[in-house]
Scaffold this motif. Structure first.
Motif, mmCIF file in Angstrom:
data_model
loop_
_atom_site.group_PDB
_atom_site.id
_atom_site.type_symbol
_atom_site.label_atom_id
_atom_site.label_comp_id
_atom_site.label_asym_id
_atom_site.label_seq_id
_atom_site.Cartn_x
_atom_site.Cartn_y
_atom_site.Cartn_z
ATOM 1 N N ARG A 1 0.836 -1.204 0.000
ATOM 2 C CA ARG A 1 0.000 0.000 0.000
ATOM 3 C C ARG A 1 0.870 1.254 0.000
ATOM 4 N NH1 ARG A 1 -2.473 3.255 -1.385
ATOM 5 N NH2 ARG A 1 -4.398 4.231 -0.661
ATOM 6 N N THR A 2 1.962 1.232 0.741
ATOM 7 C CA THR A 2 2.893 2.361 0.746
ATOM 8 C C THR A 2 3.511 2.555 -0.631
ATOM 9 O OG1 THR A 2 3.418 2.080 3.091
ATOM 10 C CG2 THR A 2 5.035 3.238 1.737
ATOM 11 N N ARG A 3 3.891 1.458 -1.259
ATOM 12 C CA ARG A 3 4.502 1.540 -2.591
ATOM 13 C C ARG A 3 3.534 2.168 -3.591
ATOM 14 N NH1 ARG A 3 5.435 -3.410 -2.850
ATOM 15 N NH2 ARG A 3 7.398 -3.279 -1.695
ATOM 16 N N LEU A 4 2.270 1.770 -3.518
ATOM 17 C CA LEU A 4 1.263 2.329 -4.419
ATOM 18 C C LEU A 4 1.023 3.808 -4.129
ATOM 19 C CD1 LEU A 4 -0.862 1.861 -6.618
ATOM 20 C CD2 LEU A 4 -2.466 1.169 -4.816
ATOM 21 N N ALA A 5 0.972 4.165 -2.840
ATOM 22 C CA ALA A 5 0.745 5.564 -2.471
ATOM 23 C C ALA A 5 1.902 6.446 -2.921
ATOM 24 C CB ALA A 5 0.544 5.673 -0.963
ATOM 25 N N LEU A 10 5.328 1.984 5.469
ATOM 26 C CA LEU A 10 6.150 0.792 5.702
ATOM 27 C C LEU A 10 6.955 0.517 4.437
ATOM 28 C CD1 LEU A 10 6.486 -1.107 8.145
ATOM 29 C CD2 LEU A 10 5.124 -2.785 6.908
ATOM 30 N N LEU A 11 8.275 0.506 4.591
ATOM 31 C CA LEU A 11 9.187 0.288 3.473
ATOM 32 C C LEU A 11 9.850 -1.075 3.596
ATOM 33 C CD1 LEU A 11 10.964 3.777 3.583
ATOM 34 C CD2 LEU A 11 8.932 3.141 2.267
ATOM 35 N N ALA A 28 13.645 -6.881 5.059
ATOM 36 C CA ALA A 28 13.419 -6.192 6.335
ATOM 37 C C ALA A 28 12.367 -5.114 6.124
ATOM 38 C CB ALA A 28 14.717 -5.573 6.842
ATOM 39 N N TYR A 29 11.465 -4.985 7.089
ATOM 40 C CA TYR A 29 10.418 -3.966 7.025
ATOM 41 C C TYR A 29 10.820 -2.779 7.899
ATOM 42 C CZ TYR A 29 7.471 -7.456 4.781
ATOM 43 O OH TYR A 29 6.959 -8.386 3.911
ATOM 44 N N LEU A 30 10.700 -1.587 7.346
ATOM 45 C CA LEU A 30 11.120 -0.362 8.020
ATOM 46 C C LEU A 30 9.953 0.613 8.076
ATOM 47 C CD1 LEU A 30 14.420 0.078 5.975
ATOM 48 C CD2 LEU A 30 14.176 -1.103 8.159
ATOM 49 N N GLU A 31 9.811 1.291 9.216
ATOM 50 C CA GLU A 31 8.690 2.222 9.388
ATOM 51 C C GLU A 31 9.200 3.601 9.800
ATOM 52 O OE1 GLU A 31 4.348 2.524 11.652
ATOM 53 O OE2 GLU A 31 5.781 0.959 12.196
ATOM 54 N N PRO A 32 9.435 4.481 8.837
ATOM 55 C CA PRO A 32 9.805 5.859 9.189
ATOM 56 C C PRO A 32 8.623 6.601 9.795
ATOM 57 C CG PRO A 32 9.532 5.632 6.824
ATOM 58 C CD PRO A 32 9.387 4.255 7.393
ATOM 59 N N ASP A 33 8.918 7.712 10.460
ATOM 60 C CA ASP A 33 7.839 8.507 11.048
ATOM 61 C C ASP A 33 6.936 9.086 9.963
ATOM 62 O OD1 ASP A 33 8.605 8.129 13.733
ATOM 63 O OD2 ASP A 33 10.171 9.642 13.515
ATOM 64 N N ALA A 34 7.543 9.609 8.909
ATOM 65 C CA ALA A 34 6.749 10.182 7.819
ATOM 66 C C ALA A 34 7.643 10.366 6.599
ATOM 67 C CB ALA A 34 6.137 11.517 8.233
ATOM 68 N N GLU A 37 16.685 2.307 -3.363
ATOM 69 C CA GLU A 37 16.981 1.014 -3.972
ATOM 70 C C GLU A 37 15.750 0.124 -4.078
ATOM 71 O OE1 GLU A 37 20.277 -0.867 -2.111
ATOM 72 O OE2 GLU A 37 21.686 0.699 -2.735
ATOM 73 N N GLY A 38 14.851 0.220 -3.097
ATOM 74 C CA GLY A 38 13.668 -0.629 -3.138
ATOM 75 C C GLY A 38 12.553 -0.053 -3.978
ATOM 76 N N GLU A 39 12.300 1.250 -3.820
ATOM 77 C CA GLU A 39 11.189 1.884 -4.533
ATOM 78 C C GLU A 39 11.637 2.642 -5.778
ATOM 79 O OE1 GLU A 39 8.521 0.889 -3.387
ATOM 80 O OE2 GLU A 39 9.199 0.199 -1.434
ATOM 81 N N ARG A 40 12.939 2.771 -5.974
ATOM 82 C CA ARG A 40 13.492 3.462 -7.143
ATOM 83 C C ARG A 40 12.976 4.890 -7.247
ATOM 84 N NH1 ARG A 40 17.796 0.331 -8.287
ATOM 85 N NH2 ARG A 40 17.203 -1.858 -8.383
ATOM 86 N N LEU A 41 12.987 5.603 -6.112
ATOM 87 C CA LEU A 41 12.518 6.982 -6.087
ATOM 88 C C LEU A 41 13.693 7.936 -5.917
ATOM 89 C CD1 LEU A 41 9.402 6.559 -3.775
ATOM 90 C CD2 LEU A 41 9.391 6.899 -6.243
ATOM 91 N N ALA A 42 13.479 9.186 -6.335
ATOM 92 C CA ALA A 42 14.495 10.220 -6.157
ATOM 93 C C ALA A 42 14.400 10.746 -4.730
ATOM 94 C CB ALA A 42 14.285 11.344 -7.167
ATOM 95 N N VAL A 43 15.371 10.394 -3.911
ATOM 96 C CA VAL A 43 15.339 10.756 -2.494
ATOM 97 C C VAL A 43 16.236 11.964 -2.261
ATOM 98 C CG1 VAL A 43 15.631 9.904 -0.142
ATOM 99 C CG2 VAL A 43 15.025 8.315 -1.970
#
Length: 272
Positions: free
Chosen positions: A24-28, A45-46, A55-61, A106-112
Motif C-alpha cells: 500500500r505504501t509503494r502504491l501511495a 512501511l518500506l 526487512a520492514y522499516l517504518e519511518p515517522d513520515a 533502492e527498493g522503490e526506485r525513487l528520487a530521495v
C-alpha cells in the motif's frame, strides 16, 4: 485525501499485515509522485533487502514533493536548544534516516533528497521546530555495510551436514547442532542474541580472551587464550599453539612481559 484544505494529500496506508502495508505504501508513493503535488505519508512501511532477507522499516513520515522527490521525516523527542541539539543524538537520527533513504532509493526506485527533515521540540516547550540533516555520508556508509554482510544463503550453505535448529527437536540434538557451529563471542552479544549465554560459557571454558571484550581481543593480537596471555606475561611461549616461540617479536607479548615486571616490582616481589 487532503488534510485541512492545505492541498497536501495524506493517503490512507491501512492494510493487513506488513506485506500489505508495504504494498500500500509503494502504491501511495507511486500515485503521489505522479500527481505532481505535495503529499505526506504518515508511518509508511518500506522494505529493504538485507543479506538476502526482506526487512520492514517504518519511518515517522515521508514528504513527497511536486517534482516526485521524497524527503524522509524523523520526529524525535530530544530538544533543539538555542538552535543546536545533542550531536550524538542527531547523528543517530541521521543514520536511522539514511536506512529509510536507502530503502526508498533502492527498493522503490525513487528520487530521495540528500537531506532528512528532523523535527524536535524547541527548547523546553512542546512547540516543534525542524531542520535539515545531511544524509549523503550516512547513506554511503550504510550501503557499504550492507554490501559486506554475508548472505543468508551463504551462511546456510556453510552449516554442517544435517544441522537443524528447529525448536521442536530434542534438546540433545539442538545442543549438538549449536555446538557444531563456530561462534565468536563478545560481551555485546548479550544485548542482541538469545544464544549469547551459551557462547559465553563456551568461551570461558576454552579460556578465550574474546570473552573479555573486542577491545581486549584486539590489543592482544595473536594471543587468543588466557593461557597464552599468562604464558607470554611470564616470558614463555604461548604453549597452546596460539603463538610462535617465545613471542619475542609480538608487541602484545612484550607489553605483557613489561606489565608483569612492573606489577611484580610494585608488589615488592622483584622481577622474575
Amino acid at each position: 485525501a487532503e488534510e485541512g484544505g492545505t492541498g497536501v494529500a495524506v493517503p490512507d496506508l491501512t492494510a493487513d499485515g506488513p506485506a500489505g502495508r508495504a504494498a500500500r505504501t509503494r502504491l501511495a508513493l507511486r500515485d503521489a509522485a505522479a500527481a505532481g503535488g505535495w503529499a505526506v505519508l504518515d508511518h509508511p512501511l518500506l522494505t529493504l533487502h538485507v543479506a538476502g532477507s526482506t526487512a520492514y522499516l517504518e519511518p515517522d513520515a515521508l514528504a513527497v514533493h511536486p517534482d516526485g522527490g521524497v524527503t524522509v521525516i524523523e520526529i524525535k523527542s530530544f530538544p533543539i536548544l538555542d538552535g543546536s541539539a545533542d550531536p550524538a543524538k542527531v547523528g543517530a537520527a541521521a543514520r536511522q534516516a539514511a536506512v529509510y533513504a536507502l530503502a526508498l532509493a533502492e527498493g522503490e526506485r525513487l528520487a530521495v533528497r540528500e537531506h532528512a527533515l528532523l523535527v524536535c521540540p524547541r527548547d523546553f516547550s512542546n512547540h516543534p521546530c525542524a531542520d535539515l540533516v545531511g544524509l549523503r555520508k550516512q547513506v554511503a556508509a550504510t550501503r557499504r555495510q550492507l554490501a559486506r554482510l554475508t548472505r543468508i544463503e551463504d551462511i546456510a550453505a556453510s552449516l554442517p551436514e544435517g544441522a537443524c535448529f528447529a525448536p521442536d527437536r530434542p534438546s540433545g540434538e539442538l545442543l549438538a547442532a549449536v555446538e557444531s557451529v563456530p561462534a565468536e563471542y563478545a560481551p555485546e552479544c548479550l544485548a542482541t542474541c538469545e544464544l549469547a549465554f551459551h557462547c559465553r560459557d563456551r568461551a570461558r571454558e576454552e579460556g578465550a580472551v574474546a570473552a573479555l571484550g573486542r577491545s581486549v581481543r584486539g590489543e592482544l593480537g595473536g594471543l587468543a587464550t588466557v593461557h597464552a596471555v599468562l604464558a607470554a606475561a611470564r616470558g614463555g611461549g604461548a604453549g597452546d599453539g596460539d603463538g610462535d616461540g617465545d613471542g619475542a617479536g609480538d608487541p602484545a607479548a612484550s607489553a605483557l612481559r613489561r606489565a608483569a615486571a612492573l606489577r611484580a616490582e610494585a608488589l615488592g616481589e622483584g622481577e622474575r
